[in-house]
Design an enzyme around this catalytic site. Structure first.
Site, PDB file in Angstrom:
ATOM      1  N   ASP A 270      20.500  -2.035  20.423  1.00  0.00           N
ATOM      2  CA  ASP A 270      21.872  -2.561  20.875  1.00  0.00           C
ATOM      3  C   ASP A 270      22.713  -1.465  21.350  1.00  0.00           C
ATOM      4  O   ASP A 270      23.401  -0.681  20.658  1.00  0.00           O
ATOM      5  CB  ASP A 270      22.347  -3.611  20.203  1.00  0.00           C
TER       6      ASP A 270
ATOM      7  N   TYR B 110      30.096   2.313  25.007  1.00  0.00           N
ATOM      8  CA  TYR B 110      29.853   3.090  24.040  1.00  0.00           C
ATOM      9  C   TYR B 110      29.444   4.535  24.392  1.00  0.00           C
ATOM     10  O   TYR B 110      29.480   5.366  23.756  1.00  0.00           O
ATOM     11  CB  TYR B 110      28.559   2.649  23.260  1.00  0.00           C
TER      12      TYR B 110
ATOM     13  N   LYS C 120      25.276  -3.712  27.683  1.00  0.00           N
ATOM     14  CA  LYS C 120      26.616  -4.703  28.116  1.00  0.00           C
ATOM     15  C   LYS C 120      27.371  -4.273  29.070  1.00  0.00           C
ATOM     16  O   LYS C 120      27.646  -2.874  29.324  1.00  0.00           O
ATOM     17  CB  LYS C 120      27.243  -4.753  26.824  1.00  0.00           C
TER      18      LYS C 120
ATOM     19  N   HIS D 136      30.194  -8.208  27.818  1.00  0.00           N
ATOM     20  CA  HIS D 136      30.837  -7.681  26.658  1.00  0.00           C
ATOM     21  C   HIS D 136      32.002  -8.549  26.092  1.00  0.00           C
ATOM     22  O   HIS D 136      31.986  -8.782  24.864  1.00  0.00           O
ATOM     23  CB  HIS D 136      31.255  -6.158  26.697  1.00  0.00           C
TER      24      HIS D 136
END
Length: 277
Positions: free
Chosen positions: A46, A51, A76, A107
């Site tokens: 994930d 990120y 996401k 998200h």
């Protein structure tokens, strides 16, 4: 290796119930963590555009001796891309070095900007084009989910929310189940176990089953029917977090852990997050 449990999403696709999360990991840390995870036996990873480590996931997958069809990759759509989900997805696919993702999530709903329904419609179209296998959401409250269903007729396959023994989100979990939406726990160990690992019931069960407190909490998620993605970049812990398939908690033990719920939210409130832009 013990056989890991698989969840069947309402669109028919299969998803491992336990995966690796890579939040707050650098590209280099992510590549090493995913490589180790795949070696241990994980098949679900994930990540997210925000990120900024999708490249690390892609590099690890490319170098791994694991067939693409055995993997389940989630990423996401970030808030500022809700007006152009296709571009957001294409950028993620390029970084991941993949032709498709197994699960693509909005998200956050960011209700103040009010683009999540139009973004959802675009995800439905992108799924039809084969760029996504399953579509879902993150951090959606019941009103957000209901609006998606009412306005598009398509329910998310999955809702990923903050969920751990101190914030059990029973109402959303039950609502999701009623609508055949899988619930996935982020921050499942309450960000390193703060306030959870030292609970008497967790320590007692760890001793009883000769497991660590983290393993007890991960098993709790699994036994509650939740999909869970503990994050770690430490090889020994990545392996430890996966070593949870040789025992199950009893009903009375699950009940005892349920009493730890105190509504302690560690992340942002989805009802207002992103309203400041």
């Amino acid at each position: 290796m013990s056989t890991q449990p698989i969840i069947k999403l309402h669109d028919g696709n299969l998803m491992p119930q336990l995966g690796l999360g890579v939040w707050q990991a650098s590209i280099e840390e992510t590549q090493l963590a995913v490589s180790k995870a795949l070696e241990v036996g994980y098949r679900s990873v994930d990540t997210a555009a925000i990120y900024k480590n999708e490249e690390g996931v892609g590099k690890a997958i490319k170098e791994a001796n694991v067939a693409r069809e055995e993997l389940f990759v989630t990423t996401k759509l970030w808030n500022d891309s809700q007006r152009n989900p296709k571009q957001g997805l294409e950028e993620s696919l390029q970084k991941l070095q993949l032709d498709y993702v197994d699960l693509y999530l909005i998200h956050w709903p960011v209700p103040a900007q009010d683009h999540y329904v139009s973004a959802w419609r675009e995800l439905i179209a992108l799924k039809a084009q084969g760029l996504i296998r399953s579509i879902g959401v993150c951090n959606f409250n019941i009103p957000h989910l209901q609006r998606l269903i009412d306005e598009t007729g398509v329910a998310p396959t999955l809702n990923q929310i903050e969920l751990h023994p101190l914030l059990q989100q029973r109402q959303i979990h039950a609502w999701n189940a009623t609508h055949h939406i899988a619930t996935e726990s982020w921050s499942p160990l309450a960000q390193g176990g703060q306030g959870v690992f030292d609970q008497e019931i967790i320590r007692q069960l760890a001793q009883k089953y000769s497991k660590t407190p983290a393993q007890i909490v991960i098993r709790w998620h699994l036994d509650c029917g939740l999909i869970v993605i503990p994050k770690s970049v430490t090889p020994a812990r990545i392996k430890e977090n996966f070593d949870v398939f040789d025992f199950k908690l009893h009903k009375d033990e699950l009940t005892a852990i349920s009493k730890l719920d105190c509504g302690k939210r560690l992340g942002p409130d989805p009802a207002v997050f992103g309203s400041d832009g």
